[in-house]
Motif scaffolding. Sequence first.
Motif, short mmCIF file in Angstrom:
data_model
loop_
_atom_site.label_atom_id
_atom_site.label_comp_id
_atom_site.label_asym_id
_atom_site.label_seq_id
_atom_site.Cartn_x
_atom_site.Cartn_y
_atom_site.Cartn_z
N LYS A 138 0.85 -1.21 0.00
CA LYS A 138 0.00 0.00 0.00
C LYS A 138 0.88 1.25 0.00
O LYS A 138 0.62 2.19 -0.75
N LYS A 139 1.91 1.25 0.82
CA LYS A 139 2.82 2.40 0.90
C LYS A 139 3.53 2.63 -0.44
O LYS A 139 3.84 3.77 -0.79
N ARG A 140 3.78 1.54 -1.16
CA ARG A 140 4.43 1.67 -2.47
C ARG A 140 3.43 2.03 -3.56
O ARG A 140 3.80 2.18 -4.73
N ARG A 144 -4.70 -0.64 -3.41
CA ARG A 144 -5.63 0.47 -3.17
C ARG A 144 -5.54 0.96 -1.73
O ARG A 144 -5.39 0.17 -0.79
N ALA A 145 -5.69 2.26 -1.56
CA ALA A 145 -5.58 2.89 -0.24
C ALA A 145 -6.68 2.43 0.71
O ALA A 145 -6.48 2.42 1.93
N LYS A 189 -7.51 -8.43 -8.31
CA LYS A 189 -8.47 -7.43 -8.82
C LYS A 189 -9.18 -6.72 -7.67
O LYS A 189 -9.59 -5.58 -7.81
N GLY A 190 -9.26 -7.39 -6.53
CA GLY A 190 -9.91 -6.78 -5.38
C GLY A 190 -9.02 -5.85 -4.57
O GLY A 190 -9.50 -5.04 -3.79
N VAL A 191 -7.70 -5.94 -4.77
CA VAL A 191 -6.79 -5.15 -3.94
C VAL A 191 -5.90 -4.18 -4.69
O VAL A 191 -5.38 -3.23 -4.11
N ILE A 192 -5.72 -4.39 -5.98
CA ILE A 192 -4.77 -3.55 -6.75
C ILE A 192 -5.39 -2.21 -7.11
O ILE A 192 -6.58 -2.11 -7.39
N GLU A 193 -4.53 -1.19 -7.12
CA GLU A 193 -4.91 0.16 -7.53
C GLU A 193 -5.50 0.16 -8.92
O GLU A 193 -5.10 -0.52 -9.79
#
Length: 193
Positions: A138-140, A144-145, A189-193
């Motif tokens: 997330k920091k990188r 997704r935030a 797909k559920g977590v990526i920006e």
Amino acid sequence: MENFTDRQKEIIEKAIEIITENGFKCLTTKNLAAKMNFSEPALYRHFTDKRDLLLAIVKYVRANMFKIVKGVDTSLNCEEYFGRLTCEITAYLKRVKGITILIMSEFAIENDEVLRDSMYSFYSRMIDFISCVVSDMKKRGEIRADVVPEVAAQVFIGIIQSMVLRHFLSGKTFDIDEKCKEIVNIFLKGVIE
């Protein structure tokens, strides 16, 4: 690895074989001694009782799982990391015939608080480690935030458990390796920006 002697590791591996082939009820000192080709009293030189052996199995599996989890480079991008981690974990769980699922289901209904707590500690440590990796990603800016790291870790572990369970319940006709990438992509797909 948890300071087990070579003989203890051998006994643990044979105990895992008995459990995965015939269930917990067949893990007796008599059956284990026969599989090891030595006397029942010889087992007690290595483990005080069945409970001690079961705790050792959890520690042994936990050590192997953490060796795998910590062996995957966390600096990889999100897709590569979770793809590689999934393949490594499922390969190990296939090798040990899904022992973690058997242990979790057995200990969940077991009235032994120490055994249950041992497995819960293992499970929680896995969630914590993967949560930290998700936080770093997330920091990188790779995740997704709004993604809660602990929830993402919980979902990821659930996906692994589900794939391994389906693999064994299907008589191994469900090919984890074939479906692995597709299932990981749905998670991503559920977590990526």
